[in-house]
Design an enzyme around this catalytic site. Structure first.
Site: not given
Ligand SMILES: NC(=O)c1ccc[n+]([C@@H]2O[C@H](COP(=O)([O-])OP(=O)(O)OC[C@H]3O[C@@H](n4cnc5c(N)ncnc54)[C@H](OP(=O)(O)O)[C@@H]3O)[C@@H](O)[C@H]2O)c1
Length: 323
Positions: A54, A180, A209, A211-212, A230, A292, A295-296
């Protein structure tokens, strides 16, 4: 916040956790990351997810700096890292889970995180060019050397996880405790079908990972790509098609109506839906700003609202969407 056992291990993880992919070092500097981690901590989060790759190590440096200045007791929080892609060039530094890379990588990660050990260490992807047995021994040794407490995999096939587990069993080595995988309303098959037997028979824990689905399940992409999102980040372009997909966004709109009936946001509904699966040990959330996170974290109160009737309504709306 409730705390769940990480699979069959004795370790208790908060049902919602907080990770740093995309955000730390790109959207969040140290002070913004501190604010987000503090908000997660205040909501009861005890697990902070990270990976070597990362922001090419910067995410670990930022988390290490935040942890140092927060002064939280080490016993009270859980930190992870993950290895596979590597951040330096060389035949033993990229796309590998060989012994040499793994046992070097952990030292560099610990230095960046300013920790004596990580709680969880993941093999970030499978490596077809290293025998699973070599990787299992290296992960065992990492733990025996006191550099990590538990190890697991990320996006390995069930077959490969079982193979690793059986090698460890045969040689009395540390077994993989958790996997994971991606898990959200649009991406379900692996968790619900492929891994389910491993959760039952091996007691595998799941730290899930996205969830959104990278923000799709907040509804923010229903009318295009917001500037501060994003999908607007040039190197995340590969997500644009799925985030702006009309059929998916129509489903999100219908989920938003249901969320309104339940008195929550669609993001909270989507996160709570992941946590509602008892095989999930923790749902790793992500956020680019503290509002965020707040909220989450509210999703904790929504889990109990997902009655069988509410789950059936979600299924009727999104049941056909999950790949
Ligand atoms: N093992 C793996 O291969 C792998 C891969 C991916 C992730 N992960 C892990 O899982 C974690 C979570 O994944 P993810 O970041 O993809 O999770 P996600 O919940 O799918 O997406 C998070 C992104 O959505 C937006 N967001 C989140 N809450 C929001 C809200 N309430 N309102 C509006 N926009 C919101 C933000 O991006 P913006 O504001 O920039 O739009 C935030 O960075 C990562 O940080 C990492 O630790 C692991």
């Amino acid at each position: 916040m409730n705390y769940r056992r990480l699979g069959r291990s004795g370790l208790k993880v908060s049902e919602l956790s907080f990770g740093s992919w995309v955000t730390y070092g790109n959207q969040l500097d140290t002070s913004a990351a501190r604010e987000c981690m503090a908000a997660a901590w205040d909501a009861g989060v005890n697990f902070f997810d990270n990976a070597e790759v990362y922001a090419a190590g910067q995410s670990e440096e930022i988390m290490g700096e935040v942890l140092r200045t927060m002064g939280w007791p080490r016993l009270k929080y859980i930190v992870s890292t993950k290895f596979f892609w590597g951040i330096t060039d060389g035949p033993n530094e990229k796309n590998t889970l060989n012994r040499k890379y793994l046992l070097n990588a952990i030292d560099a990660s610990l230095q960046r995180l300013r920790l004596d050990y990580v709680d969880l260490v993941f093999c970030h992807r499978p490596d077809p060019n290293t025998p699973v047995e070599e990787t299992v021994w290296a992960m065992h040794d990492m733990i025996e050397r006191g550099k990590a407490l538990y190890w697991g995999t990320s996006e390995w096939s069930a077959e490969a996880i079982r193979e690793a587990w059986e090698i460890a069993e045969r040689h009395h080595l540390r077994k993989p405790v958790m996997e994971q995988p991606e898990y959200n309303l649009f991406h379900r098959a692996r968790v619900e079908r492929e891994y389910a037997p491993l959760c039952e028979t091996l007691g595998l824990g799941l730290t899930t990972w996205s969830p959104l689905a990278s923000g799709l399940l907040t509804g923010k992409y229903r009318s295009g790509i917001p500037a501060e999102s994003r999908a607007a980040i040039p190197r995340m372009k590969f997500l644009v098609q799925s985030l702006t997909d009309k059929a998916a966004n129509d489903i999100v709109a219908r989920l938003a109506d249901l969320a309104r009936d339940l008195g929550c946001t669609v993001a909270q509904l989507a996160i709570a839906w992941c946590a509602r699966n008892p095989r999930v040990s923790t749902v790793i959330t992500g956020a680019s700003r503290v509002s965020q996170v707040k909220e989450n974290m509210g999703a904790v109160d929504v889990i109990a609202k997902l009655t069988p009737e509410a789950m059936a309504r979600i299924e009727a709306i999104a049941g056909g969407a999950g790949g």
